[in-house]
Scaffold this active site. Structure first.
Site, mmCIF file in Angstrom:
data_model
loop_
_atom_site.group_PDB
_atom_site.id
_atom_site.type_symbol
_atom_site.label_atom_id
_atom_site.label_comp_id
_atom_site.label_asym_id
_atom_site.label_seq_id
_atom_site.Cartn_x
_atom_site.Cartn_y
_atom_site.Cartn_z
ATOM 1 N N CYS A 40 36.349 -9.202 -12.441
ATOM 2 C CA CYS A 40 35.099 -9.917 -12.660
ATOM 3 C C CYS A 40 34.882 -10.229 -14.137
ATOM 4 O O CYS A 40 33.902 -9.772 -14.750
ATOM 5 C CB CYS A 40 33.950 -9.107 -12.089
ATOM 6 S SG CYS A 40 34.217 -8.741 -10.355
ATOM 7 N N GLY B 43 57.612 -0.484 -34.047
ATOM 8 C CA GLY B 43 57.043 -1.819 -34.188
ATOM 9 C C GLY B 43 58.056 -2.941 -34.074
ATOM 10 O O GLY B 43 57.723 -4.100 -34.340
#
Ligand SMILES: *Cc1c(COP(=O)(O)O)cnc(C)c1O
Length: 445
Positions: A373, A256
């Site tokens: 799209c 992380g």
């Protein structure tokens, strides 16, 4: 390019374009097509070594060692696994697919860890058969499954327990209470960790309890969250030692570690992080009066992320009247959310730059969008870019090495871009571009 968001091998050429280790991006685009993921291999190796060496040094100074497990989910392919092996790193996988890449690469099984909150029985079998050094178990039912597999195969499997410490870190903030409502791990506060440890210790012939594992979040910019997690884990280790007379030899603090996607991001260096984590662990162990365990960490993004860029070609440029005061230039590129879904998923920010020539000094408010799209198909949400960006130009986007190819899709039946590994000596194809035939090969009658 001096800016810290770009890989170190990226330079400006005399004609105003960009080059990676001397290879003009314009030439790479002509030879390999766009979009393409480019990996700066020396930059990547320097990051891997920095984690390996800085953490080794910092933890040696407190009398222990630290193993660096690269988190394969950030990006994995055979060539990268081999490179990391050669650099002495270990590897985390979390599915049989990732394990298959590690196996294909000949990655040493004892330096491989198996993660996942829902490993199938087949995946556990594959991991045990492969002889992975550790399985990070995430539930009681999984303990049963690993015991059954180990018994069937007559082996003893090293396991760690994934612990829900109640700490969630994200960039600048962390929450140290009650992040219980998520799927990973055994709850510390709820007493599940004690139960799970007792269950593992009840099966000494099949399981070897190596220690606890915690992963507190992503894009972490300071060590405060790690401190709280480490203190809680060490306190739990002490409790296990008192109840069972067993001193757990290892501790995994997860990954992380944050990187810079935009210039304002200022992550800690591996040295700073290593020094702070070692100090935290020493203090926690002194406080508890327990020996310092052997430590491991699991950086993914921080090793591969900054070494990667994505190269796109501009297809259309369209002014959009946002309101009375603002016209935004919508620059469409030949990829988008299929090769980088992070802006759509997490509103992640990226920076783009013109890569084939020097643009006009005059800039305009721009948005780089993809060809898919969805109106959420955004690559760079808001950035000043030269007013003269036009079709045929190339744009490079920084810090796309992690969680872009890994999270990519074939949405709208696009073919996924290649991953090209760049050194001074040349270009190697780590993953080739998909073809329409690859897509059609999946079709039934
Ligand atoms: C995702 C993950 C990592 C790596 O996270 P990065 O942000 O890429 O460093 C490490 N360990 C575990 C268990 C993870 O789930």
């Amino acid at each position: 390019m001096a800016d810290h968001i770009w890989p170190s091998g990226l330079t400006e050429t005399v004609d105003g374009g960009l080059a990676l280790h001397g290879h003009a991006l314009r030439d790479l685009a002509a030879a390999y097509g766009t979009p393409a993921y480019l990996v700066d291999v020396p930059d990547l190796i320097a990051r891997a070594r920095a984690f390996r060496d800085e953490f080794a040094t910092a933890f040696e100074a407190i009398g222990t060692t630290c193993d660096v497990f690269y988190a394969g989910k950030a990006f994995l392919c055979t060539a990268l696994a081999r490179l990391l092996d050669a650099e002495g790193l270990s590897l985390d996988v979390c599915t049989s697919g990732e394990l298959a890449v590690a196996t294909r690469a000949g990655f040493p099984s004892e330096r491989t860890g198996m993660h996942g909150n829902n490993k199938s029985v087949a995946e556990i079998e594959a991991a045990v058969e492969h002889g992975v050094g550790r399985i990070i178990v995430d539930s009681m039912v999984e303990i049963e499954r690993v015991v059954a597999t180990a018994r069937r195969r007559g082996v003893r499997v090293g396991v760690m327990l994934r612990v829900k410490t109640g700490v969630e870190a994200h960039t600048h903030e962390f929450i140290a209470t009650a992040h219980e409502d998520q799927k990973f791990g055994f709850s510390l506060a709820g007493g599940q960790v004690r139960e799970a440890a007792a269950e593992v210790l009840r099966h000494p012939d099949e399981l070897h309890l190596l220690g606890f594992h915690s992963h507190i979040g992503s894009q972490i910019f300071d060590s405060d969250g790690f401190r709280v997690a480490a203190e809680r884990l060490i306190a739990m280790q002490l409790q296990i030692a008192q109840e069972h007379g067993v001193v757990l030899p290892e501790l995994d603090l997860g990954g992380g570690f944050g990187i810079a996607y935009v210039p304002e991001d200022e992550p800690l260096t591996p040295r700073e992080m290593a020094t702070q984590l070692a100090a935290i662990l020493r203090a926690a162990c002194e406080e508890a009066g327990t020996p310092v365990p052997r430590v491991s960490i699991e950086p993914g993004r921080a090793i591969i992320g900054p070494a990667g860029i994505t190269l796109y070609e501009v297809g259309t440029v369209k002014p959009v009247q946002v309101d009375e005061d603002l016209t935004r230039s919508y620059i469409s590129v030949d990829g988008g959310m299929s090769d980088n879904p992070r802006p759509a998923l997490y509103e992640a920010d990226y920076v783009a730059t013109l890569a084939n020539r020097l643009g006009d000094d005059k800039t305009t408010q721009s948005r780089v969008v993809g060809k898919h799209c969805e109106s959420g198909d955004i690559v760079v949400r808001d950035q000043q870019l030269p007013v003269d960006v036009r079709p045929g130009d190339l744009l490079a986007v920084a810090a796309t090495g992690a969680y872009c190819r890994a999270l990519s899709s074939q949405y709208n039946h696009v073919t996924r871009p290649p991953v090209l590994a760049i050194t001074r000596d040349g270009v190697r194809t780590w993953l080739r571009r998909e073809t329409i035939d690859d897509l059609l090969a999946l079709e039934g009658e």
